[in-house]
Each structure stands twice: as structure tokens, then as C-alpha cells.
Design an enzyme around this catalytic site. Structure first.
Site, PDB file in Angstrom:
ATOM      1  N   CYS A   1       5.672   3.250  -3.859  1.00  0.00           N
ATOM      2  CA  CYS A   1       6.409   3.163  -4.918  1.00  0.00           C
ATOM      3  C   CYS A   1       6.777   1.594  -5.315  1.00  0.00           C
ATOM      4  CB  CYS A   1       7.356   4.177  -4.868  1.00  0.00           C
ATOM      5  SG  CYS A   1       7.952   4.665  -6.471  1.00  0.00           S
TER       6      CYS A   1
ATOM      7  N   HIS B   1       4.629   9.157  -2.441  1.00  0.00           N
ATOM      8  CA  HIS B   1       5.624   8.878  -1.108  1.00  0.00           C
ATOM      9  C   HIS B   1       5.149   9.598   0.204  1.00  0.00           C
ATOM     10  CE1 HIS B   1       8.677   6.542  -3.183  1.00  0.00           C
ATOM     11  NE2 HIS B   1       8.323   7.203  -4.313  1.00  0.00           N
TER      12      HIS B   1
ATOM     13  N   GLU C   1       6.035   9.137   2.908  1.00  0.00           N
ATOM     14  CA  GLU C   1       7.325   9.239   3.935  1.00  0.00           C
ATOM     15  C   GLU C   1       7.942  10.471   3.495  1.00  0.00           C
ATOM     16  OE1 GLU C   1       7.056   7.465   1.250  1.00  0.00           O
ATOM     17  OE2 GLU C   1       9.170   7.210   0.565  1.00  0.00           O
TER      18      GLU C   1
END
EC number: 6.3.5.3
Lengths: 226, 87
Positions: free
Chosen positions: A87, A196, A198
Site C-alpha cells: 500500500c 494488504h 499482513e
């Protein structure tokens, strides 16, 4: 001994802690790096996390790109250090010209947050070897400036060299050219993407799937077998 | 004190949704006859000392490396005469 993976915190980073947690879940050791510190503390790889570093002032990633830590990251990335930009981290990598093209505001002018379907187009980079080429994954996407743009020549070159790593499936959330969600550099050590991974490493949170975890197991495998 | 203005615009081939949103609002506001709007950024730099060739060259470098991202944007640098403040 396991791999040490640095996560840079810039003023305005949001996802540095989640990224550290994802690294730990994958079995590697997360190392907090600070934007003002040029020293990478002997890490084996670096993640530039999501957020709004420096408030996205000027352009997303434009100011962070000149932070002290980035001097070393840029130098080391050119020498082969694996770097992942998620990002805002992806925006910083394009601003630093470690990845080609640029990031602009979403074409619909709104912030967007959704579970996004992606296709893994390149499972040979340092960060994607634990995926299969063509695999479809769901990971969260949340951004304001997610529109990937580059000139036709660059886009054709990226496609021809297999450097489009992820593509949006079913829905293009931001007007990115050729549905590009993530790309890599020529050497395959630097990868940037808007969604994302994560946030998709534990069943309890995010998409309820762990489709993002292979990013972190990929790099661990790469480093441990190196 | 001299002022140097750096104008930054998205390259012409890049879609500018902000400019389009402005353009679409115009007929509703009674402004007809405007076929396209593109929105950019203007930086006004107040320069200490003379704006000579060396100073302009430095500002050009600054614009090229920082104020604009030349992958997606074009820029121009110009000196602006600053009118004396009227007391």
C-alpha cells in the site's frame, strides 16, 4: 537462527505492527526500523508497511522516499536486498523509482476498503514463491491513492517480462491500468502491491482466510535456503 | 525577495478524475462551453537572495526530483514579479 525481517515505521505508518505480527506468525523475527535511522540493523529483508506516511502530503510516499532509512533501503535494494512495499510502501517504492510507474488517486475519488480477489501472476519473486502461478487469493484492500499508472511502453515491458505480480480479479477497485495490483523489479527482489497481505494471516481477522501468509513464508524460505 | 512559481500538472495522457468532477459540475452552475478541466498544483517559492541562473537551476532540480514526479507529472518553473505591498 531464523531470518530477520525489518519493518520500517514512518510518521503516519499504520500497519507496521500488523506486519511485524505476520512476520512472527510465518516463523521469522520482525525487527522494528525507524525512518530517521539509516542503519538497517543487519536485517535480511525489509517491509515498507501501509499507512499515510507524512499525511500523503505532496504525493503519497513522496516525502518518505527521502527519509534517512530510505537512503539505505534504496542502496541495498539495488544490491539485491528483498524489499516488499504494501500500500503506502508500494507508493514509496514507485516514488523512489525502485519500481516503475506511479500511484494516483482512485478513479472514483473515494477511499475504498473491501475484500479483494487477486490472481497471482508471478510466483517466482522473493515474496511469492509459496504461491502457485495463477492462484486466486482474497486479501483486504484499503486505499485512497491506489491507481497504478505507467506509460504504454512500461506496461508492455512489465507484461512481457512477467513483472505484473498480482492482478485485480472481477472488480478493478481504483482504475489501475491493466488491473495491476502489484509489480516487481527486474531482479524480482523488490515487490510492491496495494492490497494488504499482513491483514490476512489469521483466520480470526481480516478476510477470515490466511491468503496473505505465503508472502511471509515465501521470504523466509528464500532467506533460509539462501 | 523574489518569488519563483513551480506549476505541476499530470501528464496529458493520464486520467484526471478530479478535473473531470469539476468539469461535470460546470453546466449545473451555469458555466457552459468548457469542454475539459485538468487540475494541477502550484508551488510559490519565496527565494532569499537573487534569482540568478544558479538559483533557478537548483529550483529546477528541486522541482524535478521532489515537487513533481516526472513519471506521471510535467512541471514548469517561472519567476514571478512580486508587487510591493500597499500600506
Amino acid at each position: 537462527m531464523t531470518a530477520r525481517i525489518g519493518v520500517v515505521t514512518f510518521p503516519g505508518s499504520l500497519d507496521d505492527r500488523d506486519t511485524q505480527r505476520a512476520i512472527r506468525l510465518a516463523g521469522a523475527e520482525p525487527v522494528a526500523l525507524w525512518h530517521k535511522d539509516k542503519d538497517l540493523h543487519q536485517v535480511d529483508a525489509v517491509v515498507l508497511p501501509g499507512g499515510f506516511s507524512y499525511g500523503d502530503y505532496l504525493r503519497a510516499g513522496a516525502i518518505s522516499r527521502f527519509s534517512p532509512v530510505m537512503e539505505t533501503v534504496i542502496e541495498q535494494a539495488k544490491a539485491g536486498l528483498p524489499v516488499l512495499g504494501i500500500c503506502n510502501g508500494f507508493q514509496i517504492l514507485t516514488e523512489a523509482h525502485l519500481l516503475p510507474g506511479g500511484m494516483l488517486g482512485n478513479d472514483h475519488l473515494h477511499f475504498i476498503c473491501r475484500d479483494q480477489k487477486l490472481r497471482v501472476e508471478n510466483a517466482d519473486t522473493a515474496w511469492t514463491v509459496d504461491y502457485a502461478s495463477g492462484q486466486e487469493i482474497h486479501i483486504p484492500l484499503k486505499n485512497m491513492d491506489g491507481r497504478y499508472v505507467a506509460d504504454e511502453y512500461t506496461l508492455d515491458k512489465l507484461e512481457a517480462e512477467g513483472r505484473v505480480v498480482f492482478r485485480y480479479l472481477d472488480f478493478n477497485p481504483n482504475g489501475s491500468l491493466r488491473d495491476i495490483a502489484g509489480i516487481t523489479n527486474e531482479a524480482g527482489n523488490v515487490v510492491g502491491l496495494m492490497p494488504h497481505p499482513e491483514h490476512a494471516t489469521e483466520p480470526l481477522i481480516g478476510t477470515g482466510r490466511t491468503d496473505g501468509l505465503p508472502f511471509f513464508t515465501s521470504i523466509l524460505k528464500k532467506l533460509v535456503n539462501a | 525577495m523574489a518569488r519563483v512559481v513551480v506549476d505541476v500538472m499530470l501528464k496529458p495522457e493520464i486520467l484526471d478524475p478530479q478535473g473531470q468532477a469539476v468539469q461535470r459540475a460546470l453546466p449545473r452552475l451555469g458555466f457552459d462551453g468548457i469542454s475539459d478541466v485538468r487540475q494541477g498544483k502550484r508551488f510559490e517559492l519565496e527565494v532569499e537572495g537573487p534569482v540568478d541562473e544558479a538559483a533557478l537551476a537548483r529550483i529546477h532540480d528541486l522541482a524535478e526530483s521532489f515537487l513533481a514526479n516526472t513519471v506521471i507529472e510535467d512541471f514548469t518553473v517561472k519567476i514571478e514579479e512580486v508587487a510591493e505591498a500597499v500600506k
